[in-house]
Enzyme design. Sequence first.
Site, PDB file in Angstrom:
ATOM      1  N   GLU A  60       0.935  -1.280   0.088  1.00  0.00           N
ATOM      2  CA  GLU A  60       0.394   0.066   0.002  1.00  0.00           C
ATOM      3  C   GLU A  60       1.086   1.533   0.141  1.00  0.00           C
ATOM      4  O   GLU A  60       0.344   2.203  -0.274  1.00  0.00           O
ATOM      5  CB  GLU A  60      -0.971   0.114   1.183  1.00  0.00           C
ATOM      6  CG  GLU A  60      -2.001  -1.132   1.135  1.00  0.00           C
ATOM      7  CD  GLU A  60      -1.818  -2.712   0.955  1.00  0.00           C
ATOM      8  OE1 GLU A  60      -0.528  -2.754   1.909  1.00  0.00           O
ATOM      9  OE2 GLU A  60      -2.884  -3.190   0.857  1.00  0.00           O
ATOM     10  N   PHE A  83      -8.878  -2.888   1.373  1.00  0.00           N
ATOM     11  CA  PHE A  83      -9.707  -2.901   2.395  1.00  0.00           C
ATOM     12  C   PHE A  83      -8.490  -1.372   3.220  1.00  0.00           C
ATOM     13  O   PHE A  83      -7.595  -1.674   3.389  1.00  0.00           O
ATOM     14  CB  PHE A  83      -9.273  -4.390   3.503  1.00  0.00           C
ATOM     15  CG  PHE A  83     -10.556  -5.494   2.479  1.00  0.00           C
ATOM     16  CD1 PHE A  83     -11.526  -5.554   2.667  1.00  0.00           C
ATOM     17  CD2 PHE A  83      -9.030  -6.170   1.784  1.00  0.00           C
ATOM     18  CE1 PHE A  83     -12.360  -6.328   1.790  1.00  0.00           C
ATOM     19  CE2 PHE A  83      -9.810  -6.763   1.304  1.00  0.00           C
ATOM     20  CZ  PHE A  83     -11.845  -7.231   1.353  1.00  0.00           C
ATOM     21  N   HIS A 129     -10.620  -6.093   7.241  1.00  0.00           N
ATOM     22  CA  HIS A 129     -11.018  -5.257   6.097  1.00  0.00           C
ATOM     23  C   HIS A 129     -12.226  -4.348   6.612  1.00  0.00           C
ATOM     24  O   HIS A 129     -12.835  -4.077   6.279  1.00  0.00           O
ATOM     25  CB  HIS A 129     -11.515  -7.352   6.233  1.00  0.00           C
ATOM     26  CG  HIS A 129     -10.748  -7.752   5.407  1.00  0.00           C
ATOM     27  ND1 HIS A 129      -9.086  -8.292   6.107  1.00  0.00           N
ATOM     28  CD2 HIS A 129     -10.012  -9.174   3.802  1.00  0.00           C
ATOM     29  CE1 HIS A 129      -8.295  -9.157   5.356  1.00  0.00           C
ATOM     30  NE2 HIS A 129      -8.898  -8.629   4.344  1.00  0.00           N
TER      31      HIS A 129
END
Length: 325
Positions: A60, A83, A129
């Site tokens: 990420e 997520f 999540h």
Amino acid sequence: MAQMTMIQAITDAMRVELKNNEDVLVFGEDVGLNGGVFRATEGLQAEFGEDRVFDTPLAESGIGGLAIGLGLTGFRPIMEIQFFGFLFEVMDSVVAQAARMRYRSGGVYTSPITIRSPFGGGVKTPELHADNLEGLVAQSPGLKVIIPATPYDAKGLLISAIRDNDPVVFLEHMKLYRSFRGEVPEGEYTIEIGKADVKREGKDITIVTYGAMVHSSLKAAEELEKEGISAEVIDLRTISPIDIETILASVEKTNRAIVVQEAQKQAGIGASVVAEITERAILSLEAPVLRVAAPDTVYPFAVAEDIWLPDYKDIVETAKKVINF
């Protein structure tokens, strides 16, 4: 108008902007050939090519850094965090870099980045999540934060987000992806960022909410109507900036309010909304402004999720407390 699920409306919004502007790029983990974990980008790579819709490594922080660099060189990146619980891995790029770009450069540079990410409870996901982390970004100056509750709002707001010259966090509640369909215009249209929507008019109490809790609030309003209580439901749609004017207009009419969020009581943006109401409309209130929220604990495992999440019954109970104060 077409009948679309929220996921279809989101895909359609990206398709519209990929067609309109060749500087729009879509990237993230598995968003290319696979179309993303929820198929939000399904078919886009085949239509627009691997140079414009492409996969990234499982990193990420790398996705965020890539988006910032592309934004600085004239592109309009749509980056997906698979997520939103993975936000912490890209927090520096989002909050310390993209959000400050315009200020840091004296307006010379901007970060026209759209940060898409699914979140939210009710679908029994694994840990990290479903977490409701919208408060972390909503409380970070320089970011706009959108949480749509309907397919119509999702498409119009996502197009607005992609066209915005500053970073926009666009959060998509997983439970709403395919739970219902709504009318969505074909082609392009926009909805103003920072403008709330009165989803149901009423005269006795105002319910301010966002995301999946809009639908719980509307159900609660139906139940309250059976007991002669007329509830007005305001969908914030954008939680940063918040449309205070629409909220105040409603509170001045109903004289009572509750704020509903899925996030923990200490999280989300409920406390900020309550503060704004009490600071600006104290003379219009006939009762305290109460909140409906999840408990202040770590998000539970799936087996306890249904007990932990607030629902329409909690909203009805809290509204009655305010009415009967």
